[in-house]
Design a protein around this motif. Structure first.
Motif: not given
Length: 136
Positions: A19-25, A54-60, A65-66, A105-112
């Motif tokens: 996942v991207l945040d792992s690689w960036l870290e 706040g989108s430059t956080s690794t979570e965002m 990615l744009t 942002l995750v819109l449908n939490a019923t899927r995941w």
């Protein structure tokens, strides 16, 4: 592209399925620099008008990615844009989860949806050498 971030002096290949945040870290660790400094070095501040606050956080960044952000990261790290996009939750959009088009942002939490607690098990993390997998 707006203000080129330059190229990082050290390359670190993403692991398959990482996942991207792992690689960036991992990249920041390899560069011997704090994660925030590594993120600044990617030139992401040039895209503040395209991203939610706040989108430059690794979570965002892990959500979606744009094209401009992906190109900036690719230029700085030498990682193909396609690889960067595959390291985000956009890979699962409309299949496992629904992401808002602009914010990611995750819109449908019923899927995941991320519940409480960690998104990995300690055995899995040990097996991957401490690098997080997107599938987790």
């Amino acid at each position: 592209m707006r203000g080129s971030p330059g190229t990082f002096p050290i390359r670190l290949k993403a692991l398959p399925g990482e996942v991207l945040d792992s690689w960036l870290e991992a990249l920041a660790h390899r560069l011997h620099t704090p994660l925030g400094d590594a993120l600044s070095g990617l030139g992401l501040h040039a895209f503040d008008d395209e991203l939610p606050v706040g989108s430059t956080s690794t979570e965002m960044l892990t959500r979606r990615l744009t094209s401009g952000v992906a190109a900036s990261i690719a230029e700085a790290t030498g990682t193909p844009v396609e690889t960067l996009h595959a390291m985000t939750l956009a890979h699962y959009d409309q299949r496992v989860l629904d992401l808002a088009p602009r914010s990611g942002l995750v819109l449908n939490a019923t899927r995941w949806g991320k519940g409480t607690g960690a998104r990995f098990c300690t055995d899995c993390l040990a097996e991957s050498g401490g690098r997080w997998q997107l599938s987790w």
